[in-house]
Design a protein around this motif. Structure first.
Motif, PDB file in Angstrom:
ATOM      1  N   GLY A 107       0.790  -1.224   0.000  1.00 42.20           N
ATOM      2  CA  GLY A 107       0.000   0.000   0.000  1.00 42.20           C
ATOM      3  C   GLY A 107       0.823   1.276   0.000  1.00 42.20           C
ATOM      4  O   GLY A 107       0.285   2.361   0.231  1.00 42.20           O
ATOM      5  N   LEU A 108       2.118   1.179  -0.244  1.00 40.89           N
ATOM      6  CA  LEU A 108       2.962   2.372  -0.297  1.00 40.89           C
ATOM      7  C   LEU A 108       2.725   3.111  -1.611  1.00 40.89           C
ATOM      8  O   LEU A 108       2.595   2.488  -2.664  1.00 40.89           O
ATOM      9  CB  LEU A 108       4.440   2.009  -0.203  1.00 40.89           C
ATOM     10  CG  LEU A 108       4.915   1.313   1.071  1.00 40.89           C
ATOM     11  CD1 LEU A 108       6.394   0.979   0.961  1.00 40.89           C
ATOM     12  CD2 LEU A 108       4.661   2.181   2.292  1.00 40.89           C
ATOM     13  N   ASP A 109       2.667   4.440  -1.547  1.00 44.99           N
ATOM     14  CA  ASP A 109       2.616   5.187  -2.797  1.00 44.99           C
ATOM     15  C   ASP A 109       4.038   5.296  -3.350  1.00 44.99           C
ATOM     16  O   ASP A 109       5.012   4.911  -2.691  1.00 44.99           O
ATOM     17  CB  ASP A 109       1.945   6.548  -2.617  1.00 44.99           C
ATOM     18  CG  ASP A 109       2.694   7.485  -1.676  1.00 44.99           C
ATOM     19  OD1 ASP A 109       3.888   7.258  -1.398  1.00 44.99           O
ATOM     20  OD2 ASP A 109       2.074   8.463  -1.224  1.00 44.99           O
ATOM     21  N   ARG A 110       4.163   5.833  -4.542  1.00 46.86           N
ATOM     22  CA  ARG A 110       5.464   5.913  -5.206  1.00 46.86           C
ATOM     23  C   ARG A 110       6.481   6.676  -4.360  1.00 46.86           C
ATOM     24  O   ARG A 110       7.636   6.259  -4.236  1.00 46.86           O
ATOM     25  CB  ARG A 110       5.295   6.577  -6.569  1.00 46.86           C
ATOM     26  CG  ARG A 110       6.573   6.652  -7.379  1.00 46.86           C
ATOM     27  CD  ARG A 110       6.338   7.385  -8.688  1.00 46.86           C
ATOM     28  NE  ARG A 110       5.463   6.646  -9.570  1.00 46.86           N
ATOM     29  CZ  ARG A 110       5.883   5.896 -10.587  1.00 46.86           C
ATOM     30  NH1 ARG A 110       7.168   5.790 -10.829  1.00 46.86           N
ATOM     31  NH2 ARG A 110       5.028   5.256 -11.338  1.00 46.86           N
ATOM     32  N   ALA A 111       6.070   7.784  -3.750  1.00 43.37           N
ATOM     33  CA  ALA A 111       6.994   8.598  -2.952  1.00 43.37           C
ATOM     34  C   ALA A 111       7.498   7.829  -1.735  1.00 43.37           C
ATOM     35  O   ALA A 111       8.695   7.882  -1.404  1.00 43.37           O
ATOM     36  CB  ALA A 111       6.318   9.902  -2.523  1.00 43.37           C
ATOM     37  N   ALA A 112       6.617   7.105  -1.063  1.00 43.08           N
ATOM     38  CA  ALA A 112       7.024   6.335   0.119  1.00 43.08           C
ATOM     39  C   ALA A 112       7.945   5.181  -0.279  1.00 43.08           C
ATOM     40  O   ALA A 112       8.927   4.892   0.415  1.00 43.08           O
ATOM     41  CB  ALA A 112       5.803   5.809   0.862  1.00 43.08           C
ATOM     42  N   ALA A 113       7.639   4.529  -1.390  1.00 41.96           N
ATOM     43  CA  ALA A 113       8.482   3.428  -1.856  1.00 41.96           C
ATOM     44  C   ALA A 113       9.873   3.943  -2.226  1.00 41.96           C
ATOM     45  O   ALA A 113      10.886   3.332  -1.876  1.00 41.96           O
ATOM     46  CB  ALA A 113       7.833   2.731  -3.052  1.00 41.96           C
ATOM     47  N   LEU A 114       9.926   5.079  -2.901  1.00 45.10           N
ATOM     48  CA  LEU A 114      11.205   5.659  -3.294  1.00 45.10           C
ATOM     49  C   LEU A 114      11.987   6.131  -2.070  1.00 45.10           C
ATOM     50  O   LEU A 114      13.205   5.952  -1.997  1.00 45.10           O
ATOM     51  CB  LEU A 114      10.991   6.817  -4.268  1.00 45.10           C
ATOM     52  CG  LEU A 114      12.234   7.399  -4.915  1.00 45.10           C
ATOM     53  CD1 LEU A 114      13.066   6.334  -5.613  1.00 45.10           C
ATOM     54  CD2 LEU A 114      11.857   8.494  -5.887  1.00 45.10           C
ATOM     55  N   ALA A 115      11.291   6.683  -1.081  1.00 50.48           N
ATOM     56  CA  ALA A 115      11.959   7.125   0.149  1.00 50.48           C
ATOM     57  C   ALA A 115      12.599   5.942   0.870  1.00 50.48           C
ATOM     58  O   ALA A 115      13.713   6.057   1.400  1.00 50.48           O
ATOM     59  CB  ALA A 115      10.966   7.844   1.064  1.00 50.48           C
ATOM     60  N   ALA A 116      11.920   4.806   0.887  1.00 47.27           N
ATOM     61  CA  ALA A 116      12.478   3.610   1.526  1.00 47.27           C
ATOM     62  C   ALA A 116      13.743   3.161   0.806  1.00 47.27           C
ATOM     63  O   ALA A 116      14.737   2.778   1.438  1.00 47.27           O
ATOM     64  CB  ALA A 116      11.438   2.493   1.557  1.00 47.27           C
ATOM     65  N   VAL A 117      13.729   3.226  -0.511  1.00 49.63           N
ATOM     66  CA  VAL A 117      14.919   2.863  -1.290  1.00 49.63           C
ATOM     67  C   VAL A 117      16.053   3.841  -1.009  1.00 49.63           C
ATOM     68  O   VAL A 117      17.197   3.427  -0.793  1.00 49.63           O
ATOM     69  CB  VAL A 117      14.600   2.817  -2.801  1.00 49.63           C
ATOM     70  CG1 VAL A 117      15.877   2.704  -3.631  1.00 49.63           C
ATOM     71  CG2 VAL A 117      13.671   1.664  -3.120  1.00 49.63           C
ATOM     72  N   GLN A 118      15.746   5.126  -0.987  1.00 47.34           N
ATOM     73  CA  GLN A 118      16.772   6.129  -0.706  1.00 47.34           C
ATOM     74  C   GLN A 118      17.398   5.899   0.670  1.00 47.34           C
ATOM     75  O   GLN A 118      18.615   6.002   0.828  1.00 47.34           O
ATOM     76  CB  GLN A 118      16.193   7.555  -0.789  1.00 47.34           C
ATOM     77  CG  GLN A 118      15.821   7.976  -2.184  1.00 47.34           C
ATOM     78  CD  GLN A 118      17.032   8.193  -3.089  1.00 47.34           C
ATOM     79  OE1 GLN A 118      18.180   7.977  -2.730  1.00 47.34           O
ATOM     80  NE2 GLN A 118      16.767   8.632  -4.306  1.00 47.34           N
ATOM     81  N   ASP A 119      16.564   5.591   1.665  1.00 45.02           N
ATOM     82  CA  ASP A 119      17.081   5.311   3.005  1.00 45.02           C
ATOM     83  C   ASP A 119      18.011   4.096   2.993  1.00 45.02           C
ATOM     84  O   ASP A 119      19.073   4.101   3.626  1.00 45.02           O
ATOM     85  CB  ASP A 119      15.935   5.075   4.001  1.00 45.02           C
ATOM     86  CG  ASP A 119      15.167   6.344   4.317  1.00 45.02           C
ATOM     87  OD1 ASP A 119      15.656   7.450   4.003  1.00 45.02           O
ATOM     88  OD2 ASP A 119      14.052   6.222   4.878  1.00 45.02           O
ATOM     89  N   ALA A 120      17.606   3.050   2.273  1.00 45.33           N
ATOM     90  CA  ALA A 120      18.433   1.836   2.198  1.00 45.33           C
ATOM     91  C   ALA A 120      19.749   2.120   1.474  1.00 45.33           C
ATOM     92  O   ALA A 120      20.812   1.634   1.899  1.00 45.33           O
ATOM     93  CB  ALA A 120      17.660   0.722   1.491  1.00 45.33           C
ATOM     94  N   LEU A 121      19.700   2.903   0.415  1.00 46.20           N
ATOM     95  CA  LEU A 121      20.919   3.253  -0.315  1.00 46.20           C
ATOM     96  C   LEU A 121      21.852   4.087   0.553  1.00 46.20           C
ATOM     97  O   LEU A 121      23.070   3.867   0.557  1.00 46.20           O
ATOM     98  CB  LEU A 121      20.580   4.001  -1.606  1.00 46.20           C
ATOM     99  CG  LEU A 121      19.949   3.157  -2.712  1.00 46.20           C
ATOM    100  CD1 LEU A 121      19.441   4.057  -3.846  1.00 46.20           C
ATOM    101  CD2 LEU A 121      20.920   2.122  -3.226  1.00 46.20           C
ATOM    102  N   THR A 122      21.298   5.023   1.309  1.00 49.12           N
ATOM    103  CA  THR A 122      22.125   5.852   2.192  1.00 49.12           C
ATOM    104  C   THR A 122      22.769   4.988   3.271  1.00 49.12           C
ATOM    105  O   THR A 122      23.948   5.157   3.591  1.00 49.12           O
ATOM    106  CB  THR A 122      21.280   6.971   2.822  1.00 49.12           C
ATOM    107  OG1 THR A 122      20.789   7.807   1.769  1.00 49.12           O
ATOM    108  CG2 THR A 122      22.093   7.807   3.797  1.00 49.12           C
TER     109      THR A 122
END
Length: 129
Positions: A107-122
């Motif tokens: 149920g994540l929207d695109r922004a939330a999904a991308l934020a999770a990826v950014q956090d993992a990459l950081t």
């Protein structure tokens, strides 16, 4: 270092386990061109003896490298540096697709999904410069 020489250094006091040091050094050499595609790696036992490690430690590193597409094992013929870029790109694309589908199901929207990826990459690569 010449392209045909494999020189690894294991630091027993390092935070990374010896198998991870072997994996990282071989992967970096392969991706950086220090070991060309098709380069035959030493046998597990041979490299273990050379580095003063248990054979299982080197075998674990080789399995991880094979899983990452950095090397390929050709049975009794040995292990060789693979054309890693293409395999890594394909695996990354498959992982990204799996993640995107899972995030959507959660149920994540695109922004939330991308934020999770950014956090993992950081967390993995460190902050962007």
């Amino acid at each position: 270092m010449s392209p045909q020489t494999l020189t690894l250094t294991i630091d027993p006091d390092a935070a990374d386990a010896p198998f991870e040091q072997v994996r990282t050094q071989i992967a970096d050499l392969a991706r950086g061109g220090g070991l060309p595609v098709g380069y035959k790696l030493p046998t597990v036992r041979g490299l273990a003896e050379e580095l003063g490690l248990a054979a299982n430690t080197v075998a674990k590193a080789y399995r991880a490298l094979e899983s990452d597409g950095v090397i390929e094992t050709r049975g009794r013929n040995g292990s060789f540096i693979a054309a890693a870029g293409e395999a890594a790109d394909k695996e990354a694309a498959a992982a990204a697709e799996t993640y995107a589908r899972r995030a959507e199901r959660l149920g994540l929207d695109r922004a939330a999904a991308l934020a999770a990826v950014q956090d993992a990459l950081t967390a993995t690569y460190g902050p962007q410069a």
